[in-house]
Design an enzyme around this catalytic site. Structure first.
Site, short mmCIF file in Angstrom:
data_model
loop_
_atom_site.label_atom_id
_atom_site.label_comp_id
_atom_site.label_asym_id
_atom_site.label_seq_id
_atom_site.Cartn_x
_atom_site.Cartn_y
_atom_site.Cartn_z
N ASN A 20 28.18 -20.16 20.73
CA ASN A 20 26.84 -21.09 20.28
C ASN A 20 26.69 -22.04 20.84
O ASN A 20 27.15 -22.82 20.28
CB ASN A 20 27.01 -21.08 18.70
CG ASN A 20 27.09 -19.87 18.20
OD1 ASN A 20 26.72 -18.91 18.16
ND2 ASN A 20 27.73 -19.62 17.07
N HIS A 48 34.28 -18.22 19.68
CA HIS A 48 34.17 -17.55 18.50
C HIS A 48 35.00 -16.42 18.97
O HIS A 48 34.80 -15.44 20.09
CB HIS A 48 33.40 -17.07 17.83
CG HIS A 48 32.73 -18.16 17.37
ND1 HIS A 48 32.73 -17.92 16.02
CD2 HIS A 48 31.76 -18.86 17.95
CE1 HIS A 48 31.71 -19.10 15.08
NE2 HIS A 48 31.21 -20.30 16.57
N HIS A 96 31.68 -29.12 18.82
CA HIS A 96 32.77 -29.55 19.59
C HIS A 96 32.91 -28.03 19.52
O HIS A 96 33.23 -27.65 19.49
CB HIS A 96 33.92 -30.36 18.23
CG HIS A 96 35.61 -30.00 19.72
ND1 HIS A 96 36.28 -30.88 19.36
CD2 HIS A 96 36.18 -29.33 19.96
CE1 HIS A 96 37.89 -31.39 19.99
NE2 HIS A 96 37.49 -29.87 21.17
N HIS A 104 37.98 -33.68 23.71
CA HIS A 104 36.39 -33.24 22.82
C HIS A 104 35.71 -33.10 23.92
O HIS A 104 35.70 -34.16 25.22
CB HIS A 104 36.25 -35.13 22.22
CG HIS A 104 34.89 -34.01 21.19
ND1 HIS A 104 34.71 -33.65 20.50
CD2 HIS A 104 33.40 -35.01 22.01
CE1 HIS A 104 33.53 -34.11 20.29
NE2 HIS A 104 32.50 -34.21 20.88
N CYS A 119 38.04 -32.53 16.31
CA CYS A 119 39.19 -33.52 16.91
C CYS A 119 39.70 -33.69 15.70
O CYS A 119 41.27 -34.08 16.04
CB CYS A 119 38.65 -34.28 17.22
SG CYS A 119 37.69 -34.84 18.83
N HIS A 171 33.92 -24.49 21.48
CA HIS A 171 34.79 -23.42 20.46
C HIS A 171 34.05 -22.30 21.35
O HIS A 171 33.00 -21.70 20.95
CB HIS A 171 34.63 -24.06 18.90
CG HIS A 171 33.17 -23.71 18.17
ND1 HIS A 171 32.88 -24.77 18.23
CD2 HIS A 171 32.76 -22.55 17.82
CE1 HIS A 171 31.58 -24.60 17.13
NE2 HIS A 171 31.48 -23.66 17.31
N ASP A 190 39.22 -18.98 11.98
CA ASP A 190 37.72 -19.42 11.09
C ASP A 190 37.42 -19.92 9.09
O ASP A 190 38.51 -18.69 8.76
CB ASP A 190 36.52 -18.62 11.92
CG ASP A 190 34.73 -18.87 11.68
OD1 ASP A 190 34.33 -19.52 12.57
OD2 ASP A 190 34.33 -19.70 10.56
#
Ligand code: DGP
Length: 116
Positions: A86, A101, A97, A46, A7, A99, A30
């Site tokens: 994940n 990859h 939060h 969020h 956030c 996400h 990353d």
């Protein structure tokens, strides 16, 4: 959300190396890259994890995948790429939060984890 690092990145309070941004989605490199191209794509709003996706908030997930398709072209990943989410403790989620990859630029392994 207070104390959520992503956030804070979305709000510009913590710096990141951005590769894409619009009203609802942000993509940035990353910190700990696992491939030559390793970008995280997040909703700005969020959502704690993939387990928290509902009919009310799922629209942004489709948009995230549109952004991933665009980024795969921008980053030169014509040979392919991998998208990983994940989720939760067993999924080894370390930032709470949502996400995704986006990993590319090298051949991935499969299966991606030891069997036992
Ligand atoms: P996960 O294990 O799926 O929750 O992955 C979280 C990823 O977030 C991990 O690959 C490292 C990355 N990360 C954690 N903190 C930061 C940060 O402050 N900036 C950036 N760019 N990446 C971060």
């Amino acid at each position: 959300m207070a104390d959520c690092i992503f956030c804070k990145i979305a709000a510009g309070e913590i710096p990141s190396k951005k590769v894409y941004e619009d009203e609802t989605v942000l993509a940035f490199y990353d910190l700990d890259p696992q491939a030559p191209a390793h970008v995280l794509v997040i909703p700005k709003a969020h959502i704690a994890s993939a387990a928290e996706i509902t009919p009310e908030n799922s629209g942004v997930v489709g948009h995230i995948f549109e952004v991933i398709a665009k980024l795969s072209q921008d980053l030169g990943l014509e040979k392919g790429f991998r998208v990983i989410n994940n989720c939760g403790e067993d999924g080894m989620q370390s930032v709470q939060h949502l996400h995704f990859h986006l990993l590319g630029g090298r051949k991935m392994g499969w299966p991606p984890f030891p069997k036992d």
